[in-house]
Structure formats: C-alpha cells, structure tokens
Design a protein around this motif. Structure first.
Motif, PDB file in Angstrom:
ATOM      1  N   GLU B  53       0.835  -1.209   0.000  1.00  0.00           N
ATOM      2  CA  GLU B  53       0.000   0.000   0.000  1.00  0.00           C
ATOM      3  C   GLU B  53       0.865   1.253   0.000  1.00  0.00           C
ATOM      4  OE1 GLU B  53      -3.709  -1.830   2.609  1.00  0.00           O
ATOM      5  OE2 GLU B  53      -2.564  -0.123   3.394  1.00  0.00           O
ATOM      6  N   ARG B 279     -15.611 -10.594  11.199  1.00  0.00           N
ATOM      7  CA  ARG B 279     -16.337  -9.986  10.091  1.00  0.00           C
ATOM      8  C   ARG B 279     -17.704  -9.473  10.578  1.00  0.00           C
ATOM      9  NH1 ARG B 279     -15.838  -9.665   4.606  1.00  0.00           N
ATOM     10  NH2 ARG B 279     -13.770 -10.491   4.389  1.00  0.00           N
ATOM     11  N   SER B 283     -16.614  -2.632  11.798  1.00  0.00           N
ATOM     12  CA  SER B 283     -16.845  -1.276  11.302  1.00  0.00           C
ATOM     13  C   SER B 283     -16.623  -1.278   9.787  1.00  0.00           C
ATOM     14  CB  SER B 283     -15.860  -0.320  11.968  1.00  0.00           C
ATOM     15  OG  SER B 283     -14.546  -0.658  11.576  1.00  0.00           O
ATOM     16  N   PRO B 284     -17.171  -0.276   9.052  1.00  0.00           N
ATOM     17  CA  PRO B 284     -16.989  -0.246   7.595  1.00  0.00           C
ATOM     18  C   PRO B 284     -15.514  -0.246   7.198  1.00  0.00           C
ATOM     19  CG  PRO B 284     -18.587   1.410   8.298  1.00  0.00           C
ATOM     20  CD  PRO B 284     -18.041   0.804   9.537  1.00  0.00           C
ATOM     21  N   GLU B 285     -14.669   0.472   7.974  1.00  0.00           N
ATOM     22  CA  GLU B 285     -13.237   0.527   7.651  1.00  0.00           C
ATOM     23  C   GLU B 285     -12.617  -0.862   7.777  1.00  0.00           C
ATOM     24  OE1 GLU B 285     -14.192   2.564  10.481  1.00  0.00           O
ATOM     25  OE2 GLU B 285     -14.930   4.076   9.072  1.00  0.00           O
ATOM     26  N   LEU B 287     -14.153  -3.694   7.688  1.00  0.00           N
ATOM     27  CA  LEU B 287     -14.724  -4.566   6.658  1.00  0.00           C
ATOM     28  C   LEU B 287     -13.983  -4.374   5.326  1.00  0.00           C
ATOM     29  CD1 LEU B 287     -16.918  -6.577   7.120  1.00  0.00           C
ATOM     30  CD2 LEU B 287     -18.582  -4.961   6.206  1.00  0.00           C
ATOM     31  N   ALA B 288     -13.687  -3.105   5.004  1.00  0.00           N
ATOM     32  CA  ALA B 288     -12.962  -2.817   3.763  1.00  0.00           C
ATOM     33  C   ALA B 288     -11.575  -3.451   3.810  1.00  0.00           C
ATOM     34  CB  ALA B 288     -12.844  -1.303   3.562  1.00  0.00           C
ATOM     35  N   TRP B 289     -10.941  -3.353   4.984  1.00  0.00           N
ATOM     36  CA  TRP B 289      -9.606  -3.940   5.129  1.00  0.00           C
ATOM     37  C   TRP B 289      -9.675  -5.460   4.983  1.00  0.00           C
ATOM     38  CZ3 TRP B 289      -7.212  -7.385   8.490  1.00  0.00           C
ATOM     39  CH2 TRP B 289      -5.807  -7.440   8.411  1.00  0.00           C
ATOM     40  N   ASP B 291     -11.836  -7.188   3.349  1.00  0.00           N
ATOM     41  CA  ASP B 291     -12.078  -7.522   1.946  1.00  0.00           C
ATOM     42  C   ASP B 291     -10.794  -7.393   1.122  1.00  0.00           C
ATOM     43  OD1 ASP B 291     -14.681  -8.130   2.366  1.00  0.00           O
ATOM     44  OD2 ASP B 291     -15.454  -6.132   1.851  1.00  0.00           O
ATOM     45  N   ALA B 292     -10.046  -6.308   1.374  1.00  0.00           N
ATOM     46  CA  ALA B 292      -8.808  -6.087   0.618  1.00  0.00           C
ATOM     47  C   ALA B 292      -7.847  -7.236   0.863  1.00  0.00           C
ATOM     48  CB  ALA B 292      -8.177  -4.759   1.037  1.00  0.00           C
ATOM     49  N   ASP B 295      -9.104 -10.341  -0.972  1.00  0.00           N
ATOM     50  CA  ASP B 295      -8.871 -10.237  -2.416  1.00  0.00           C
ATOM     51  C   ASP B 295      -7.419 -10.518  -2.758  1.00  0.00           C
ATOM     52  OD1 ASP B 295     -11.447  -9.616  -2.639  1.00  0.00           O
ATOM     53  OD2 ASP B 295     -11.178  -7.446  -2.935  1.00  0.00           O
TER      54      ASP B 295
END
Lengths: 305, 389
Positions: B53, B279, B283-285, B287-289, B291-292, B295
C-alpha cells in the motif's frame, strides 16, 4: 592417502554432490562472509559426524545421541573461550569425551537397537540438563558466544579457520586410531563380531572405546558449532541435531572422512539451492525440508553400497 | 556563446540531484514451515500488504519498501544463518516481527551488533526491550506487566470476589503470568488463595480443579495455552463448578470459543494488544480492510495478519518522519512517534529515548459472550514495580 579418497565407483556420486554444492552456494551468493559461515558450519557438523562414522563403521553400533557430546563441547567452549582459546579447546574435547563415556556405559551390556535407544536417551537428558543448569548454560534463554578477537581475521574467517582446525584434529585422530592395533580390532568387530569374540577381543570394551572417541569428535564439533553460530541454546542440541548428524554420517559412507565432509557440505548447500528454486514453486511451506528429504532418499537409493 | 550555454546546461544536468528510487529492505525471520507456521504466514501477509500500500500510494517519496521473509522453521540455527544472509546479501536495514522466543534470543545480539533495527518481535521476553538499546523496540507487553491491570479490571467488575487462585503451566510462561496476577492482587490488597500448576502438554486437569474447588476459589487466573484453557473450563463445567475464569492473551484466540463451545462462555481474556478482526459487526473501515486482504491472498485475515499490518504501519510512519532512511534516524523517529490507535483496537503506542516498550497495559479486557470475544474496556497502566523482578 588413498584411504581418504572414495573408491572410483562412488566418485561420480560425490562429484555430483560437489556440483550441487557449487551451484547451490554460488547461486544463492550470500557474499563471501556468508559463504565462510556456511563452510564453517559444514566443518563443525562433519567433525561431529566423523565420531558417528567411527561408532558405526568400526564398532558396528548406531549412536543417536551425538547431540549430547556436541552440547557438552559447545557449552564448555562458550564458558572458557573468553579466558584462553587453547584451554577451551582441550576442555571442550574433554567434555565431549566425558559425554561419550556416559553414552558408553550402557554399551557394557547392550548392543544394536537397545544401545541406540539408550544413546538417544542421553541426547534427551543432555537437552534437559542444558535447560536446568541455568548458571552454566543460560537455560532456555541461551548463551551468547563472544566472537574471537583475532585481529588478523574477520569474524567469519576466524570461525572458518577454527572449524577447519577442529575437523583436522578429528580426522587426524581417526587416522591414528585406524593405524593402531585398536583400529584393526575395531575392523574385526565391525565385520564379524562373533569371530572377534572368538579371537578373545574384549568386544564390550571396544564398543565403549568407540563411543568415547566419538564423544571427543562431538566435543570438538560442538566447540566449532558454538563459535560459528555465536549463540547456543538447549533446543539446538535436541534429537533433530543427533539425527542430522547420523544422516550426514550415513550419506557420507560411514567410513571415509572425505565422504562425510562432502555430505555435510551438501547438507548446508541444499537449503541454499532450495531457496534459489523457491520462486519456481511459490509460497510452499516446508519447501526446504522437502528438497533435503528428497535428496536424502535419492542418494540412499542410488548410491552403490 | 553557444559553447557557454552548452557547458552551463551540461553542468546543470550533472549537478541536478537525480532522485533515484531507493529500495529499503526489511527482513523478517518467520516460521513458514514449522510448528508456528499458522502464525508466520498471516504475519508475513499483513506486513507485505501494508508495504505494498505504501509503495502504491507513494507514501514514502523516493523510497520503495521491500519485505524479505526467511523461513526459520522455529529453529535457532536456521534463524541465525537466515539473519546473516538478510544482513550480508540483502542489506536489510531492519528486522520486523521476528517470530518465536528461541529465534529472537538467538538472532537479536547479532542483528544489534550489526546495527540493524530489531522491531516488535513476537516474543514476550523482556530482553526484546530491556536493557535499553537504541535499535530495539517492542509493542507487545510481557505477561508480568499486563496481567496486573487485567486481574484488577476483573476484580472491579466483581467486587464480591475475595478468593483468587491461579492455575498455570509449570514453566517460565506460567511463572510470568502468575507474577503478574500476584502484582495485581497486591495492589488491591487481596491475598492469593491457592496456586496450582500443570505439566506442559497435560490433558487431564481433574486433580487441579478439585484442589482449587476445595479452596473455594471465586476467580481462577489461567496461565495456559488454548487447548489447555478449553480442557480446564470443560472439566470445571462437567464437575458442576462455576467460578470466574480469566486467561492470558495466549488463549485469546477464536479457537478458544470454537473448541470450547458453551463451557467457555463468560471466560475473561485480554487482547495484548489487538482485537480479533471478526467480520460480523465489523466497522466499515475494518470490513474494507478484511475484503482487501481476502482479495489479495484468497483467505480470511486473522488477528496475526492484523498484527503484522500494524507492525508495518508503525515502521512506515517512522520512516516517513525520519530525517534519513537509516536505522539510527528511523529509531529516533520511532522515539518521537505517538500512535493513537487504529481500527484493530490497538492501544496508544508511545516510545521515548528512555522507553522502548510501546505499551504495557495489554490493550483491552475481553470476555466470551455468545460464542465470540467481546471487548469490554481499555486496561490501565500496570504498577511500575511490576516490571522489576
């Protein structure tokens, strides 16, 4: 001198091992200092494995506890090296000899598999002792071995020089013993134990002596190992080390120093080679042990006994 | 005149500093094939993800971070060789998240002697931050330190408890947990009612449970690993005995409630220092992490991935504020760093020129509620004297 060279039949295989080494080490090219460390480690392992070759090739027994003799030599060296290097070397050899004598005790009554298991117990006991004798060994936290202060050498070269010295001493010892009456008696014992007994040889005593001499090699190897790695801790001298040494001795041909030196070189070079091949296989856990294991199986199956 | 222009242009070309992309190599001695490979792989992934990142976003102008993880197989001998290779061949300037006390103790002296950073190893050993060395830093508090505020936090929630006992593994790990509990009790003025021990790898705890029950313990602090913790709570449950149980961070794992089921409901624990990234309810943050991560690696992140990610985060921040990318300058930047916490529930990490342990509280008090660990409160500072043996 011809005694130190393998017979022509096996030369091909050993040359192949040498090639593996050259490719492996040059390929991974960790620099000159790193290369010196690898060679020093190989020399240390070979020194200890020579003792096993003696026990098996001469007295016809299997020792699974050579790690104990190495531990004795390593900790003695670590304790005394800051005071006097020659004294430390003699003391390390003596400590290894004592460990060998301890492993020889069961040889009075046992032979074969029971004796091998008894020697294995010695390796386990040595590891526990190293953990408990905190004042001497530093316990599970381990013990730092000060780098030698020889101004003429850098650390890696000094370790390599010292390990080579230890290896030379062990080879010399084996050579002298082989030429003596004792060597002939051992050969008789290895080839035909019943006949040796009928000849009036002290079979039990000969076995014990082989363990004691092996302990001496182990002590020297332990000192070289400690100096090379710069840090020793009990779990380094557990059963895996004893088995590694046995594998080196076995692959080396059990009788000839040159074979054992080559086998220990291959033992440190193969993981380097495996590392080089890693990009081809991607993230595969246990890749290095896998390559090593396959190489051992390959050599065992295809070499001419 | 033309020549003059040409010469000036040439001179200008020569003297303009060409900002070459500099590659900083960070080494990690991890177990990728041995007994701790379950930890090693996610730790490596987490660190790698943060570095990638930083490189992609250009967070460190002129610097590309490269992570080189060597497999130690939890073997000190291989670890020493690997450390030398990373230093000599790859020119690693720092070692991050080295895994396992035997590996850390074997390699740390040489790494420091060769003047490389030794950062945040996975080892609760005191030697990882004390005595003070300019290049070694730690963020995981030792058992002795965090069990003190943890046991006090539990006692505050249950003021009626008067009889506190311990059941620990019979080795250094158990002794350290026990010392932390004793320190916490001393500060609350309660005695330690009874101590019980078990051998490493034990599977039967009926004897110990019977003795603790006989002493009418109301709170039992455990210095045990996941499997033993589950077995102890099951045994107590089967014997119909229901005191409060508290375990160290060694059993703060999703395996504890997966294996333990109903028997481990209500078990207190401590995060030291990061929450398990569930999961559900994230929190949305977060959750995004998650998912990243999924992936990128094709598998779910766990608490070890998050720890690797946070360790890499601290290093990236230190390099960003360092005057130059050298071990000494990065160490000085770390000493100035004040990390407020993050989406993983990290406590505040602070270092100073005289303190290289980033936190000593252990993070948060947690409890298993309805089959998962729930964070209850942030823990306070342990007593200073707790850290002195």
């Amino acid at each position: 001198m011809s005694r130190f060279l393998p017979p022509p039949r096996r030369r091909g295989l050993l040359l192949a091992a040498l090639l593996v080494l050259a490719v492996g080490t040059l390929g991974s090219s960790g620099g000159a200092r790193y290369f010196a460390h690898l060679l020093a480690l190989a020399a240390a392992m070979a020194t200890a494995a020579l003792g096993l070759a003696l026990v098996h090739g001469r007295a016809g027994q299997v020792c699974l506890g050579q790690g104990a003799a190495m531990a004795a030599g390593a900790y003695t060296w670590a304790a005394l090296a800051p005071r006097s290097l020659p004294l430390a070397l003699v003391a390390a050899a003596a400590a290894g000899t004592l460990a060998g004598a301890a492993m020889a005790l069961p040889a009075r009554r046992l032979s074969g598999l029971p004796l091998a298991l008894a020697s294995m117990a010695c390796a386990v006991i040595a590891e526990v002792l190293a953990m408990r004798a905190v004042a001497f060994t530093g316990g599970t936290a381990g013990r730092f071995v000060a780098p030698p202060s020889l101004s003429a050498f850098d650390e890696a070269s000094a370790a390599l020089a010292f390990a080579t010295l230890c290896l030379g001493l062990a080879v010399l010892l084996l050579y002298r013993l082989d030429r003596a009456t004792l060597g002939r008696a051992w050969r008789a014992l290895a080839q035909a134990p019943e006949a040796a007994l009928a000849l009036g040889l002290d079979v039990g005593g000969l076995r014990r002596l082989a363990f004691v001499a092996a302990g001496l090699c182990g002590g020297l190897g332990g000192a070289a190992y400690a100096q090379t790695l710069g840090f020793i801790s009990p779990e380094q001298f557990g059963l895996p080390l004893s088995f590694e040494l046995l594998v080196i001795a076995f692959l080396g041909g059990l009788r000839r120093p040159a074979g054992i030196v080559l086998a220990s070189l291959a033992f440190v070079a193969l993981p380097e080679l495996a590392d080089r091949l890693r990009p081809l296989v991607g993230e595969l856990g246990g890749w290095n042990p896998l390559v090593l294991g396959l190489a051992v199986v390959f050599v065992t199956v295809f070499r001419k006994m | 005149m033309r020549i003059l222009v040409l010469v000036t242009a040439l001179l200008a070309l020569v003297t303009t500093p060409v900002r070459a992309e500099r590659v900083l190599t960070v080494g990690a001695l991890l177990d990728l094939s041995g007994p701790a490979a379950l930890l090693g792989v996610p730790v490596k992934n987490g660190m790698e993800m943060r570095f990638a990142e930083a490189n992609a976003r250009g967070e460190l102008p002129g610097i590309t971070l490269k992570l080189l993880a060597e497999d130690t197989g939890y073997d000190p001998k291989r670890a020493i060789l690997a450390a030398r290779k990373l230093i000599e061949r790859d020119g690693a300037i720092a070692f991050l998240s080295n895994l396992g006390t035997p590996v850390v103790l074997a390699t740390m002296p040489e790494i420091l002697r060769r003047e490389r950073l030794h950062l945040f190893p996975f080892s609760p050993h005191e030697a990882t931050y004390a005595p003070l060395h300019p290049l070694k830093f730690q963020i995981y508090a030792p058992y002795r330190s965090y069990m003190d505020p943890t046991v006090r936090a539990v006692l505050r929630r249950h003021p009626q408890v008067r009889r506190v006992c311990t059941l620990v593994q019979d080795d250094e790990f158990g002794e350290e947990v026990s010392a932390g509990v004793r320190a916490g009790l001393e500060r609350t003025g309660l005695p330690l009612t009874r101590e019980a021990r078990h051998a490493r790898g034990a599977t039967d705890f009926t004897g110990q449970i019977a003795r603790l029950r006989e002493a009418s313990c109301e709170l039992v602090a455990l210095g045990t690993l996941v499997r033993e913790t589950v077995a102890i709570l099951r045994t107590a449950d089967e014997m119909g005995w229901k005191p409060l149980f508290l375990t160290s961070a060694s059993a703060y794992s999703d395996q504890t409630h997966t294996l333990g089921g109903a028997a481990v409901e209500g078990l207190y624990g401590v995060t030291n220092p990061i929450r398990i990234p569930y999961r559900e309810g994230a929190s949305p943050e977060l959750l995004a992490w998650l998912d990243a991560y999924r992936d990128r690696y094709g598998m779910e992140a766990n608490v070890w991935s998050a720890m690797g990610y946070v360790a890499a985060e601290l290093l990236v921040r230190a390099i960003a504020t360092a005057t130059e990318p050298t071990p000494v300058a990065i160490a000085q930047a770390l000493e100035r760093l004040d990390y407020p916490g993050d989406l993983f529930g990290s406590p505040r990490y602070r270092f100073s020129p005289t303190e290289h342990l980033g936190q000593r509280t252990g993070g948060e008090l947690t409890r298993i509620e309805q089959g998962r660990w729930v964070s209850l409160e942030r823990l306070d500072e342990p007593a200073r004297e707790t850290l002195k043996k």
